[in-house]
Design a protein around this motif. Structure first.
Motif, short mmCIF file in Angstrom:
data_model
loop_
_atom_site.label_atom_id
_atom_site.label_comp_id
_atom_site.label_asym_id
_atom_site.label_seq_id
_atom_site.Cartn_x
_atom_site.Cartn_y
_atom_site.Cartn_z
N GLY A 1 -3.28 18.82 -2.42
CA GLY A 1 -3.78 17.79 -1.50
C GLY A 1 -4.68 16.78 -2.18
N THR A 2 -5.21 17.14 -3.37
CA THR A 2 -5.99 16.16 -4.12
C THR A 2 -5.12 14.97 -4.51
N LEU A 3 -3.85 15.23 -4.76
CA LEU A 3 -2.90 14.15 -5.04
C LEU A 3 -2.75 13.25 -3.81
N ILE A 4 -2.65 13.87 -2.63
CA ILE A 4 -2.52 13.12 -1.39
C ILE A 4 -3.75 12.25 -1.17
N LEU A 5 -4.93 12.82 -1.39
CA LEU A 5 -6.17 12.07 -1.19
C LEU A 5 -6.22 10.84 -2.11
N CYS A 6 -5.90 11.05 -3.38
CA CYS A 6 -5.90 9.93 -4.32
C CYS A 6 -4.91 8.85 -3.89
N ALA A 7 -3.74 9.30 -3.43
CA ALA A 7 -2.68 8.36 -3.06
C ALA A 7 -2.93 7.68 -1.72
N ILE A 8 -3.93 8.14 -0.99
CA ILE A 8 -4.33 7.45 0.25
C ILE A 8 -5.51 6.52 -0.02
N VAL A 9 -6.52 7.06 -0.68
CA VAL A 9 -7.76 6.32 -0.87
C VAL A 9 -7.58 5.11 -1.79
N LEU A 10 -6.94 5.29 -2.94
CA LEU A 10 -6.82 4.20 -3.91
C LEU A 10 -6.02 3.01 -3.36
N PRO A 11 -4.83 3.20 -2.77
CA PRO A 11 -4.11 2.06 -2.20
C PRO A 11 -4.87 1.37 -1.07
N THR A 12 -5.59 2.17 -0.28
CA THR A 12 -6.38 1.58 0.81
C THR A 12 -7.47 0.68 0.24
N LEU A 13 -8.16 1.16 -0.80
CA LEU A 13 -9.19 0.34 -1.43
C LEU A 13 -8.60 -0.91 -2.10
N LEU A 14 -7.39 -0.80 -2.58
CA LEU A 14 -6.75 -1.93 -3.25
C LEU A 14 -6.28 -3.00 -2.27
N TRP A 15 -5.69 -2.58 -1.14
CA TRP A 15 -4.96 -3.52 -0.28
C TRP A 15 -5.64 -3.85 1.05
N ALA A 16 -6.60 -3.03 1.48
CA ALA A 16 -7.23 -3.28 2.79
C ALA A 16 -8.41 -4.24 2.67
N ASP A 17 -8.79 -4.78 3.82
CA ASP A 17 -9.99 -5.60 3.91
C ASP A 17 -11.19 -4.65 3.93
N LEU A 18 -11.95 -4.61 2.86
CA LEU A 18 -13.02 -3.63 2.71
C LEU A 18 -14.28 -3.98 3.50
N THR A 19 -14.24 -5.08 4.23
CA THR A 19 -15.34 -5.38 5.14
C THR A 19 -15.06 -4.80 6.53
N ASN A 20 -13.89 -4.17 6.68
CA ASN A 20 -13.49 -3.65 7.98
C ASN A 20 -14.19 -2.32 8.27
N PHE A 21 -14.88 -2.25 9.38
CA PHE A 21 -15.66 -1.08 9.77
C PHE A 21 -14.77 0.14 9.98
N ALA B 1 0.84 -1.20 0.00
CA ALA B 1 0.00 0.00 0.00
C ALA B 1 0.88 1.25 0.00
N THR B 2 1.96 1.20 0.76
CA THR B 2 2.91 2.32 0.80
C THR B 2 3.56 2.53 -0.56
N ILE B 3 4.01 1.44 -1.16
CA ILE B 3 4.65 1.52 -2.49
C ILE B 3 3.65 2.01 -3.53
N THR B 4 2.42 1.50 -3.47
CA THR B 4 1.38 1.93 -4.42
C THR B 4 1.12 3.42 -4.30
N ALA B 5 1.05 3.93 -3.07
CA ALA B 5 0.82 5.36 -2.85
C ALA B 5 1.96 6.19 -3.44
N LEU B 6 3.19 5.71 -3.27
CA LEU B 6 4.35 6.40 -3.85
C LEU B 6 4.27 6.43 -5.37
N VAL B 7 3.96 5.30 -5.95
CA VAL B 7 3.89 5.20 -7.42
C VAL B 7 2.80 6.12 -7.96
N ILE B 8 1.64 6.13 -7.31
CA ILE B 8 0.54 7.00 -7.72
C ILE B 8 0.98 8.47 -7.66
N SER B 9 1.69 8.83 -6.58
CA SER B 9 2.16 10.21 -6.42
C SER B 9 3.11 10.60 -7.54
#
Length: 358
Positions: A76-96, A29-37
């Motif tokens: 900051g729109t770049l920051i938002l994209c680089a946080i949200v997209l990797p989280t959606l890709l790598w996190a468990d999306l059933t997590n509250f 997720a960290t690497i993905t955020a860097l690449v997106i940035s």
């Protein structure tokens, strides 16, 4: 998304078993955020420049800032994209807890985006009125606090650093407490964002610190060993924290002195809100005062300055927030930035020491 798509395949292909591990997904997720940035960053800066979305500088500020007028903002729109997209890709999306934190992060980002857009349209440093901005921030935080309070597994106890057996239960008062932490954190980071790279450095440091807190809180064995609040499910926030670290590093590439782009309120409010929410979920709310000490000092400098001037007609600092005070004392901008980063690292280490000093 990748977790849900690929992890079920581990029964047939053992290589996919690694998706079970939070540590593995956090790294990527960290690497993905860097690449997106790095991919989106140059395009976004050129786009903002082409649209003439530039920073407006207050004429009452330090003279050294006048030359920054017109520098692309709303990065900051770049920051938002680089946080949200990797989280959606790598996190468990059933997590509250992941969704609650994303709600605050994106919600605060939208408020900041609106504020920045109004500043650009008006060619002024005045965007949303303080009343309207605070209303929306409080409303989003209230929604997050109510969601946490109503969750059957969430505890309303407060983690007190340095004391292993002191865990007061706030009950229903926990909701206004969430508002205080989340809104306070968002505004404190917003006030710190005044020099090139000044805010994003401590944000990266705080995010890395809370990455560890989230992992420990979500691990029953480690939280019991360290005698900290165990929060089942909080471990998934490790991935989001990793994305924040990656997004922060990627943005710093363009925001370091002299900055090619400013984050604007869309970035600072989103990052502050995210840190506050993660602190609440991991039950490390009070420790945020230590880990985010730079943000606290900046916010307090404004509060003290305004209070002193209204009551006594005198200013405590040459100018608030605090970084402007040192600018007017003659400190070069890079020196202020690096020294604030050093202090942030020291405070993060003190915050981490609370895990054992009990």
């Amino acid at each position: 998304m990748l977790y849900h798509l690929l992890y079920p395949l581990h029964t047939e292909y053992s290589a996919f078993y690694v998706f079970r591990f939070i540590t593995f997904r956090t790294i990527y997720a960290t690497i993905t955020a860097l690449v997106i940035s790095f991919i989106i960053g140059p395009w976004l800066i050129n786009k903002l420049s082409a649209l003439q979305i530039g920073q407006s500088i207050r004429k009452v500020g330090p003279e050294s800032h006048f030359k920054k007028e017109g520098t692309p903002t709303m990065g900051g729109t770049l920051i938002l994209c680089a946080i949200v997209l990797p989280t959606l890709l790598w996190a468990d999306l059933t997590n509250f807890y992941v969704w609650v934190t994303l709600l605050v992060t994106v919600g605060f980002g939208v408020v900041g985006f609106t504020d920045d857009l109004l500043k650009v349209k008006r060619h002024s440093s005045d965007g949303l009125s303080a009343r309207h901005k605070m209303f929306w921030l409080l409303l989003i935080s209230l929604a997050a606090g109510a969601m946490l309070y109503s969750h059957p597994d969430f505890q309303t106890t407060l983690g007190v650093p340095f004391f292993k057996n002191v865990r007061p239960d706030l009950g229903w008062f926990y909701i206004p407490f969430v508002l205080l932490v989340v809104v306070g954190s968002g505004n404190a980071v917003n006030l710190t964002d005044g020099l090139d790279g000044l805010a994003i450095g401590p944000v990266i440091i705080a995010s890395a610190t809370y990455l560890l807190f989230a992992y420990l809180a979500g691990n029953a064995r480690l939280s019991e060993y360290l005698q900290i609040n165990s929060v089942p499910g909080a471990g998934e926030l490790t991935i989001l924290c990793g994305a924040m670290v990656g997004a922060g590093l990627g943005f710093l590439w363009f925001n370091s002195y002299p900055a090619q782009v400013f984050m604007g309120d869309v970035g600072s409010l989103a990052l502050g809100g995210a840190l506050g929410t993660i602190a609440v979920v991991t039950k490390q709310e009070i420790v945020l005062v230590i880990v985010g000490g730079i943000f606290v000092m900046e916010a307090l400098s404004v509060i003290f300055q305004v209070t002193s001037f209204r009551l006594y007609g005198k200013r405590i600092f040459k100018m608030a927030p605090l970084h402007h005070h040192f600018e007017l004392k003659g400190w070069p901008e890079p020196k202020i930035i690096v020294r604030f980063w050093i202090i942030a690292i020291i405070l993060a280490l003190v915050g981490l020491s609370t895990l054992k000093l009990r």
